[in-house]
Design a protein around this motif. Structure first.
Motif, PDB file in Angstrom:
ATOM      1  N   ILE A 167       0.835  -1.204   0.000  1.00 20.16           N
ATOM      2  CA  ILE A 167       0.000   0.000   0.000  1.00 20.16           C
ATOM      3  C   ILE A 167       0.868   1.253   0.000  1.00 20.16           C
ATOM      4  N   LEU A 168       1.914   1.267   0.815  1.00 12.22           N
ATOM      5  CA  LEU A 168       2.803   2.432   0.862  1.00 12.22           C
ATOM      6  C   LEU A 168       3.519   2.632  -0.472  1.00 12.22           C
ATOM      7  N   LEU A 169       3.917   1.545  -1.101  1.00 16.49           N
ATOM      8  CA  LEU A 169       4.542   1.661  -2.428  1.00 16.49           C
ATOM      9  C   LEU A 169       3.545   2.200  -3.447  1.00 16.49           C
ATOM     10  N   LYS A 170       2.330   1.708  -3.378  1.00 16.96           N
ATOM     11  CA  LYS A 170       1.288   2.173  -4.293  1.00 16.96           C
ATOM     12  C   LYS A 170       0.997   3.655  -4.061  1.00 16.96           C
ATOM     13  N   ALA A 171       0.891   4.054  -2.816  1.00 12.35           N
ATOM     14  CA  ALA A 171       0.629   5.462  -2.485  1.00 12.35           C
ATOM     15  C   ALA A 171       1.780   6.338  -2.979  1.00 12.35           C
ATOM     16  N   TYR A 172       3.001   5.888  -2.758  1.00 12.73           N
ATOM     17  CA  TYR A 172       4.167   6.655  -3.191  1.00 12.73           C
ATOM     18  C   TYR A 172       4.163   6.816  -4.711  1.00 12.73           C
ATOM     19  N   SER A 173       3.839   5.735  -5.427  1.00  8.13           N
ATOM     20  CA  SER A 173       3.837   5.804  -6.895  1.00  8.13           C
ATOM     21  C   SER A 173       2.694   6.667  -7.427  1.00  8.13           C
ATOM     22  N   GLN A 174       1.650   6.867  -6.621  1.00 11.91           N
ATOM     23  CA  GLN A 174       0.502   7.667  -7.052  1.00 11.91           C
ATOM     24  C   GLN A 174       0.464   9.037  -6.374  1.00 11.91           C
ATOM     25  N   LEU A 175       1.539   9.403  -5.722  1.00 12.64           N
ATOM     26  CA  LEU A 175       1.588  10.658  -4.973  1.00 12.64           C
ATOM     27  C   LEU A 175       1.277  11.872  -5.848  1.00 12.64           C
ATOM     28  N   GLN A 176       1.711  11.834  -7.105  1.00 15.67           N
ATOM     29  CA  GLN A 176       1.438  12.959  -7.996  1.00 15.67           C
ATOM     30  C   GLN A 176      -0.055  13.113  -8.283  1.00 15.67           C
ATOM     31  N   LYS A 177      -0.852  12.092  -8.022  1.00 15.93           N
ATOM     32  CA  LYS A 177      -2.303  12.161  -8.242  1.00 15.93           C
ATOM     33  C   LYS A 177      -3.046  12.815  -7.079  1.00 15.93           C
ATOM     34  N   PHE A 178      -2.362  12.983  -5.953  1.00 16.11           N
ATOM     35  CA  PHE A 178      -2.991  13.629  -4.802  1.00 16.11           C
ATOM     36  C   PHE A 178      -3.150  15.111  -5.108  1.00 16.11           C
ATOM     37  N   LYS A 179      -4.408  15.559  -5.155  1.00 19.32           N
ATOM     38  CA  LYS A 179      -4.695  16.933  -5.562  1.00 19.32           C
ATOM     39  C   LYS A 179      -4.931  17.872  -4.388  1.00 19.32           C
ATOM     40  N   GLY A 180      -5.021  17.341  -3.183  1.00 20.61           N
ATOM     41  CA  GLY A 180      -5.229  18.191  -2.020  1.00 20.61           C
ATOM     42  C   GLY A 180      -6.690  18.565  -1.788  1.00 20.61           C
ATOM     43  N   ASN A 181      -7.615  17.916  -2.492  1.00 18.76           N
ATOM     44  CA  ASN A 181      -9.045  18.184  -2.293  1.00 18.76           C
ATOM     45  C   ASN A 181      -9.548  17.641  -0.970  1.00 18.76           C
TER      46      ASN A 181
END
Length: 151
Positions: free
Chosen positions: A17-31
């Motif tokens: 999960i942490l690896l997945k979150a790290y790889s998708q970090l650029q998708k976090f928009k702050g909404n």
């Protein structure tokens, strides 16, 4: 842990999960809050893991553990029975409870959308959802108990 009940598997899942979150970090928009975003990734990962693993049951054999497919028709029958119980139970709760649960889970409305539609605060939406789920669960348990006694 609540999904797998095994510390080793849970630890492996946390790392994935942490690896997945790290790889998708650029998708976090702050909404939303970061913790909410991370929770969503974690929850979806766990649900997907459960779905994949629930198609099979572990069977211990003398030579080792092998996987046996669950009878699909039996699984579909259980799903159909559970779906009918849910529909029957949903009809028994108040119209307000039906409305908010249907909007949230059938129409995939967000908390913000529910806030706007119902013209209430975020905490009020969450409280109404929690109460509606609790009432639905109680009615479903009662219906399932009656089904077991009669069946």
């Amino acid at each position: 842990m609540s999904f797998v009940k095994d510390t080793e598997i849970a630890n492996d899942m946390v790392q994935d999960i942490l690896l997945k979150a790290y790889s998708q970090l650029q998708k976090f928009k702050g909404n939303s809050r970061f913790s909410t975003w991370l929770y969503a990734i974690s929850y979806n990962y766990c649900v997907e893991h459960y779905r994949k693993s629930s198609r099979y049951t572990k069977v211990d054999i003398m030579e080792g553990a092998e996987l046996a497919e669950v009878d699909e028709s039996e699984e579909l029958a259980r799903f159909d029975t559970r779906k009918k119980c849910l529909e029957h139970s949903l009809a028994k709760i108040s119209a307000d409870d039906q409305e908010i649960l249907t909007m949230k889970y059938k129409n995939n409305s967000s908390i913000k959308e529910l806030m706007q539609f119902l013209n209430i605060s975020e905490s009020a939406v969450k409280m109404r959802l929690a109460r509606a789920r609790r009432r639905l669960k109680a009615v479903m348990q009662e219906t399932e108990q009656r089904t077991v006694v009669m069946g």
